[in-house]
Every structure is written in structure tokens, then in C-alpha cells.
Design a protein around this motif. Structure first.
Motif, short mmCIF file in Angstrom:
data_model
loop_
_atom_site.label_atom_id
_atom_site.label_comp_id
_atom_site.label_asym_id
_atom_site.label_seq_id
_atom_site.Cartn_x
_atom_site.Cartn_y
_atom_site.Cartn_z
N LYS A 121 11.67 -0.35 6.42
CA LYS A 121 13.06 0.10 6.33
C LYS A 121 13.97 -0.98 5.77
N ARG A 122 14.10 -2.09 6.45
CA ARG A 122 15.08 -3.10 6.05
C ARG A 122 14.56 -4.01 4.95
N VAL A 144 14.40 -5.48 -0.89
CA VAL A 144 13.63 -5.76 -2.11
C VAL A 144 14.11 -4.85 -3.24
N ALA A 145 14.24 -3.57 -2.96
CA ALA A 145 14.65 -2.61 -3.98
C ALA A 145 16.05 -2.93 -4.52
N ARG A 146 16.91 -3.43 -3.67
CA ARG A 146 18.29 -3.68 -4.08
C ARG A 146 18.46 -4.99 -4.84
N LEU A 148 -1.83 -8.05 5.49
CA LEU A 148 -2.02 -6.62 5.33
C LEU A 148 -3.38 -6.36 4.70
N ASN A 149 -3.95 -5.18 4.99
CA ASN A 149 -5.09 -4.76 4.20
C ASN A 149 -4.60 -3.90 3.03
N GLN A 150 -5.50 -3.54 2.14
CA GLN A 150 -5.10 -2.85 0.93
C GLN A 150 -4.50 -1.47 1.21
N ALA A 151 -5.04 -0.76 2.19
CA ALA A 151 -4.51 0.57 2.51
C ALA A 151 -3.08 0.47 3.04
N GLU A 152 -2.83 -0.49 3.92
CA GLU A 152 -1.47 -0.68 4.44
C GLU A 152 -0.51 -1.07 3.32
N LYS A 190 3.88 -0.01 -0.61
CA LYS A 190 4.31 0.02 -2.01
C LYS A 190 4.94 1.37 -2.36
N GLN A 191 4.38 2.44 -1.83
CA GLN A 191 4.99 3.74 -2.04
C GLN A 191 6.37 3.82 -1.40
N THR A 192 6.50 3.22 -0.24
CA THR A 192 7.82 3.16 0.41
C THR A 192 8.81 2.37 -0.44
N LEU A 193 8.35 1.27 -1.02
CA LEU A 193 9.21 0.49 -1.91
C LEU A 193 9.65 1.33 -3.10
N HIS A 194 8.75 2.08 -3.68
CA HIS A 194 9.11 2.94 -4.81
C HIS A 194 10.16 3.97 -4.41
N ALA A 195 10.04 4.49 -3.19
CA ALA A 195 11.04 5.45 -2.71
C ALA A 195 12.41 4.79 -2.57
#
Length: 277
Positions: free
Chosen positions: A179-180, A185-187, A197-201, A206-211
Motif C-alpha cells: 500500500k504505502r 514508488v509509483a509517485r 522475497l521469493n519470485q512468486a511474492e 510488481k503487479q500491485t506496483l503497476h496498478a
């Protein structure tokens, strides 16, 4: 895929770390070198030696000529962001424009308790972090900065001379909070660094970052996604781990060297990584 190294400034000497960075500077495969921002060691004898990160960066800027340098990552709670902006501008000038500004909210309770530094609750800490990032970017990129936040207030504030890199050195935000951290990062960031982290996490984050990027109108391709690989089991294992991150889609792998690493380890490491570059 691109590669960097990280040397932990704990339980080692300045001379050994300098020699490793100078050696990495001569190996084109390594694009960046990093330290950390702690005052106590994080492993072994916690009462042992640990060098301060930003004064070390200034010295490394002078000792090297090509490689990018940065602190992975600076705890916002440790320094007023206006002071940090001035430090960053100076280090970028010393390095000839090779600084990446690593930033994080901070987390180390032991250090804060020992030094009397307030470690706010998590939500407040990230509110403070968001303000601090904006203060740093403003001071490094604008002639004057006025900022009225809950934690930081600037009035026609200046940071001169400005850094070599314009509008400012790249901002690297470290962390894995969906969330934060990833919203920050996006901003504001040019690089996101994730550890433990493992690759799945990591793919899910990364998908959350894209959102978050879509929400703020940011092209995610503008953001380098970096991860860390601990080099605890030798060169070949490190190369295998890096290959797995390449398959996952990471842009930059930072090899975390053992604290007693010698310059001689870098050439075989670079040879093992070269097919992935």
C-alpha cells in the motif's frame, strides 16, 4: 539483466570495502555498488564495528570513477530530509553524477532506542516518509522550495550547489509494503528495490506496483525493478539465483557480498553472471 554489488559495512575495515569497490569499478558488468544505512551491525556481534553509510559514499565517490554508488537504503528517520538533500547534492557532485538516492522509512528499533531517535508507529512513519521524499526532490530540483507538511516545513529553502544529475539523482525506494511503499514508488521513484522475497511474492508485488502506476498516470517502464541476492553459498549458486530472478522479470540484481569479501571474488562472479547480462 544488469548487476550491482552490495558490501555490508559491518565487521570489516574501510580499506577492505574501498578495495572491493575500486575493483568493481574496473569490471564493466557491475553498474552499481551499494552499502547500507545502519549504525549497529545486523549480524554476528551486535556490539561490533559498523561504518556510517553516507560519509563512506562521499569517500567512495572519490575513490571510484565509473560505477554508480548508493545507500540501500537511507532511513528517513535518521536525518532531516533537507540535510539529506544537501548531503546527496554534494556526493553527486563529488562523484561526477553517479549517485542513486536510496530511501526507506526506517525500522531499526535497537538503533533508535540507543540513540534516542523517535521511531514512530508505522502509519505515521510512512506519512513522514512521503513528506521527506517530496522535500528532497524539491530541494534538489527547484531553485527554492516551500513545503508545509505535518512533519517538515520549508520556507523558500535552497540547496546549492545543485547535483550534477538533473532534475535530480534517481530516487530508489526500498521495501515491499503493497500500500504505502509501492504507492510511493509509483509517485516518485526511478527504482524499486525489494529484498527477502521469493519470485512468486515479487511478481505479485510488481503487479500491485503497476496498478499504483496506472492510478497516478505513470509508465511502469520508467521504474527499474531491483532485487538482492545474498552470495552466501558461492559464485555458482549466486549465478543460479540471479538467473531465477531474470526469469521472473527483475531488471537489476544486486549481489550482497559477504562482509569479509576480497576483491578477488569479483572477477569469477562477473564471469558467472556474464551469460545473463
Amino acid at each position: 539483466m544488469r548487476f550491482g554489488i552490495k558490501t555490508r559495512p559491518e565487521h570489516t575495515t574501510w580499506a577492505r570495502m574501498r578495495d572491493v569497490w575500486v575493483a568493481a569499478d574496473d569490471i564493466e558488468l557491475f553498474e552499481s555498488a551499494w552499502n547500507w544505512d545502519h549504525f549497529y551491525p545486523l549480524s554476528g556481534d551486535l556490539a561490533g564495528p559498523n561504518h556510517e553509510g553516507w560519509t563512506m559514499l562521499a569517500a567512495m565517490a572519490q575513490a571510484t570513477r565509473r560505477i554508480r554508488i548508493g545507500c540501500q537504503v537511507t532511513g528517513m528517520i535518521y536525518r532531516h530530509p533537507a540535510v539529506l538533500a544537501n548531503m546527496a547534492a554534494t556526493v553527486d557532485i563529488i562523484s561526477g553524477g553517479r549517485l542513486d538516492i536510496g530511501l526507506g522509512a526506517g525500522w531499526n528499533q535497537q538503533e533508535c532506542d540507543a540513540y534516542g531517535i523517535e521511531l514512530p508507529p508505522l502509519r505515521e512513519r510512512f506519512d513522514q516518509f512521503d513528506e521527506g521524499v517530496q522535500v528532497i526532490i524539491g530541494l534538489l530540483s527547484q531553485e527554492t522550495t516551500t513545503f508545509a507538511g505535518d512533519y517538515f516545513r520549508l520556507t523558500d529553502a535552497r540547496c546549492e550547489p545543485k547535483p550534477v544529475q538533473r532534475p535530480h539523482p534517481p530516487i530508489v525506494i526500498g521495501g515491499r509494503g503493497p500500500k504505502r511503499t509501492l504507492r510511493a514508488v509509483a509517485r516518485w521513484a526511478q527504482q524499486w528495490n525489494a529484498i527477502n522475497l521469493n519470485q512468486a511474492e515479487w511478481r505479485e508485488l510488481k503487479q500491485t506496483l503497476h496498478a499504483h502506476c496506472a492510478e497516478v498516470g505513470r509508465d511502469p517502464a520508467e521504474i527499474t525493478c531491483s532485487v538482492n541476492v545474498r552470495m552466501n553459498s558461492g559464485v555458482e549458486q549466486a549465478a543460479e539465483d540471479a538467473a531465477a530472478w531474470r526469469e521472473a522479470g527483475a531488471d537489476l540484481v544486486v549481489l550482497n557480498l559477504p562482509h569479509n569479501a576480497e576483491p578477488a571474488v569479483l572477477e569469477p562472479l562477473a564471469n558467472a553472471l556474464a551469460p545473463l547480462a
